[in-house]
Design an enzyme around this catalytic site. Structure first.
Site, PDB file in Angstrom:
ATOM      1  N   GLN A  35       0.811  -1.215   0.000  1.00  0.00           N
ATOM      2  CA  GLN A  35       0.000   0.000   0.000  1.00  0.00           C
ATOM      3  C   GLN A  35       0.848   1.269   0.000  1.00  0.00           C
ATOM      4  O   GLN A  35       0.309   2.377  -0.030  1.00  0.00           O
ATOM      5  CB  GLN A  35      -0.930   0.003   1.215  1.00  0.00           C
ATOM      6  CG  GLN A  35      -1.931  -1.129   1.201  1.00  0.00           C
ATOM      7  CD  GLN A  35      -2.746  -1.217   2.487  1.00  0.00           C
ATOM      8  OE1 GLN A  35      -2.577  -0.440   3.422  1.00  0.00           O
ATOM      9  NE2 GLN A  35      -3.653  -2.187   2.542  1.00  0.00           N
ATOM     10  N   HIS A  94      -1.021   0.105   5.639  1.00  0.00           N
ATOM     11  CA  HIS A  94      -1.503   1.192   6.503  1.00  0.00           C
ATOM     12  C   HIS A  94      -0.466   2.282   6.742  1.00  0.00           C
ATOM     13  O   HIS A  94      -0.152   2.629   7.871  1.00  0.00           O
ATOM     14  CB  HIS A  94      -1.976   0.622   7.848  1.00  0.00           C
ATOM     15  CG  HIS A  94      -3.133  -0.321   7.735  1.00  0.00           C
ATOM     16  ND1 HIS A  94      -3.781  -0.825   8.826  1.00  0.00           N
ATOM     17  CD2 HIS A  94      -3.754  -0.873   6.650  1.00  0.00           C
ATOM     18  CE1 HIS A  94      -4.752  -1.640   8.434  1.00  0.00           C
ATOM     19  NE2 HIS A  94      -4.747  -1.680   7.102  1.00  0.00           N
ATOM     20  N   GLU A 106     -14.779   5.395   9.664  1.00  0.00           N
ATOM     21  CA  GLU A 106     -15.196   6.502  10.521  1.00  0.00           C
ATOM     22  C   GLU A 106     -14.909   7.859   9.900  1.00  0.00           C
ATOM     23  O   GLU A 106     -13.926   8.022   9.174  1.00  0.00           O
ATOM     24  CB  GLU A 106     -14.447   6.451  11.862  1.00  0.00           C
ATOM     25  CG  GLU A 106     -14.691   5.230  12.693  1.00  0.00           C
ATOM     26  CD  GLU A 106     -13.927   5.260  14.011  1.00  0.00           C
ATOM     27  OE1 GLU A 106     -14.052   4.297  14.779  1.00  0.00           O
ATOM     28  OE2 GLU A 106     -13.200   6.251  14.270  1.00  0.00           O
ATOM     29  N   TYR A 142     -10.941  -9.332   9.767  1.00  0.00           N
ATOM     30  CA  TYR A 142     -11.119  -9.945   8.450  1.00  0.00           C
ATOM     31  C   TYR A 142     -11.408 -11.447   8.550  1.00  0.00           C
ATOM     32  O   TYR A 142     -11.969 -12.038   7.632  1.00  0.00           O
ATOM     33  CB  TYR A 142      -9.893  -9.689   7.585  1.00  0.00           C
ATOM     34  CG  TYR A 142      -9.692  -8.232   7.283  1.00  0.00           C
ATOM     35  CD1 TYR A 142     -10.589  -7.544   6.468  1.00  0.00           C
ATOM     36  CD2 TYR A 142      -8.628  -7.522   7.818  1.00  0.00           C
ATOM     37  CE1 TYR A 142     -10.423  -6.191   6.190  1.00  0.00           C
ATOM     38  CE2 TYR A 142      -8.446  -6.170   7.544  1.00  0.00           C
ATOM     39  CZ  TYR A 142      -9.354  -5.512   6.736  1.00  0.00           C
ATOM     40  OH  TYR A 142      -9.187  -4.187   6.476  1.00  0.00           O
ATOM     41  N   TYR A 154      -9.031   8.212  19.616  1.00  0.00           N
ATOM     42  CA  TYR A 154     -10.154   7.799  18.779  1.00  0.00           C
ATOM     43  C   TYR A 154     -10.435   6.300  18.834  1.00  0.00           C
ATOM     44  O   TYR A 154     -11.272   5.800  18.093  1.00  0.00           O
ATOM     45  CB  TYR A 154      -9.945   8.319  17.352  1.00  0.00           C
ATOM     46  CG  TYR A 154     -10.093   9.823  17.342  1.00  0.00           C
ATOM     47  CD1 TYR A 154     -11.331  10.418  17.181  1.00  0.00           C
ATOM     48  CD2 TYR A 154      -8.992  10.637  17.588  1.00  0.00           C
ATOM     49  CE1 TYR A 154     -11.479  11.802  17.248  1.00  0.00           C
ATOM     50  CE2 TYR A 154      -9.130  12.019  17.647  1.00  0.00           C
ATOM     51  CZ  TYR A 154     -10.379  12.590  17.474  1.00  0.00           C
ATOM     52  OH  TYR A 154     -10.524  13.962  17.557  1.00  0.00           O
TER      53      TYR A 154
END
Length: 372
Positions: free
Chosen positions: A88, A150, A243, A264, A253
């Site tokens: 990613q 991520h 979110e 998953y 958070y």
């Protein structure tokens, strides 16, 4: 004279034709057309508008390109920092300094790799119209990790000129609750990379000085509110639990202690959706839409959309419009559901249109404008 010659060389290599067609759509409040401005981009990730009407677009594979008013795509801009395209990660966000017209400063987030592993970095550079100069790394998330997931990387400026940088949990969820770890949080720095004045954890033992918020899984959208100036963000949940949050100094958070999603594997992650000391999301999606890109509409061309929030969706391949009353969502509408494109970035342009990037090996730049 040297600059003019360099510009001619840069624009000599093109990957698209000036006219690529348009499609028409309807919504609850406005009819609009979607114009294809450019195509053939390799997993484009972010865009920024230059003062002369051109755009800068990042490609995750590690290229920065200009797209001119004639819709031609340039050869790769020279001078990028050392980066890695893996999983990613790659070249991610691009942000122009608020006073770019005068100082020519821009900021890039990207994945970087060395013997200790991979991480999210931010570099500052001077853009002379053809290349990046005086490139300097001003932020590096530590510790590094062996994962390629991520990285987050979205950035935004506040009204004081401080830069907010999102760093994902790197696929190692417990890091988001470790306040001595840069992963899984939002960092606020000055232009030189120093912790911003007023950061909530300055000189506090066990907290990194640059940390602004934590408990964030993987933020892929970040933008200031056009009226309040507060920084809004959205982040990916696992299976469900995407979110939207309004970022506040020092707030937790909750990831992974609370979430509306599940693992998953299908197993629960926490079993809790709220907890004392944790800030609840303003809005969430279950099932996941995989949000990416985020912009408030503050122009005049779509009067019924003014101050609405637009969010791209990767997994569900759509553009989501949210009408707000303060921090309460009062209406949600899915747009472009038949387009069949993963929406990676959403920006409001200086022309009062919405601009979109699609995430594919043949990525496109779209302009969403009124039908008339």
């Amino acid at each position: 004279m040297k600059r003019s010659i360099a510009l001619l060389v840069l624009w000599a290599v093109t990957t698209t034709s000036p006219a690529l067609g348009e499609q028409s759509f309807s919504s609850r409040h406005h009819d609009f057309r979607l114009e294809t401005i450019a195509e053939g981009l390799e997993h484009p990730w972010s865009l920024a508008f230059l003062p002369d009407g051109a755009l800068l677009v990042t490609e995750r594979a590690g290229r920065l390109r200009m797209i001119g008013q004639d819709h031609r795509v340039s050869a790769p801009v020279a001078g990028l920092p050392d980066l890695v395209a893996s999983g990613q990660g790659g070249l991610l966000d691009v942000q122009l300094h608020p006073d770019f017209d005068n100082n020519r400063l821009l900021f890039l987030s990207y994945a970087h790799k060395n013997r200790q592993g991979m991480t999210t970095r931010v570099a500052r550079a001077v853009f002379d119209g053809t290349a990046l100069n005086k490139v300097e790394v001003i932020f590096e998330a530590l510790p590094r990790s062996g994962t390629s997931r991520h990285f987050a990387g979205r950035m935004a400026f506040d009204g004081s000129g401080n830069l907010y940088i999102a760093v994902g949990d790197r696929g190692e969820m417990d890091r988001a609750q470790d306040t001595g770890d840069d992963a899984g949080g939002v960092h606020r720095i000055t232009l030189n990379g120093a912790p911003a004045e007023g950061n909530p954890f300055l000189s506090r033992p066990g907290f990194n000085d640059t940390l602004f918020s934590y408990g964030n899984r993987n933020i892929q959208g970040m933008t200031p509110h056009p009226e309040t100036g507060e920084i809004w963000s959205h982040e990916h949940g696992p299976r469900g639990g995407d979110e939207i949050n309004v970022l506040s100094a020092g707030h937790n958070y909750g990831w992974p202690m609370v979430t509306y999603g599940i693992d998953y594997s299908g197993l629960p992650i926490s079993g809790k959706t709220t907890m004392t000391g944790v800030t609840d999301p303003l809005h969430y999606w279950d099932p996941s839409i995989a949000p990416s890109g985020m912009a408030f509409y503050s122009g005049e061309r779509f009067p019924q959309w003014r101050n609405d929030l637009f969010v791209g969706a990767l997994k569900q391949q759509k553009l989501v419009r949210l009408k707000l009353d303060g921090e309460t969502v009062t209406e949600e509408e899915d747009l472009l559901t038949g387009l069949g494109e993963r929406i990676r970035d959403v920006r409001m342009g200086p022309d009062g249109a919405l601009w979109l990037l699609t995430d594919s090996s043949d990525g496109k730049l779209y302009r969403l404008a009124p039908a008339d």
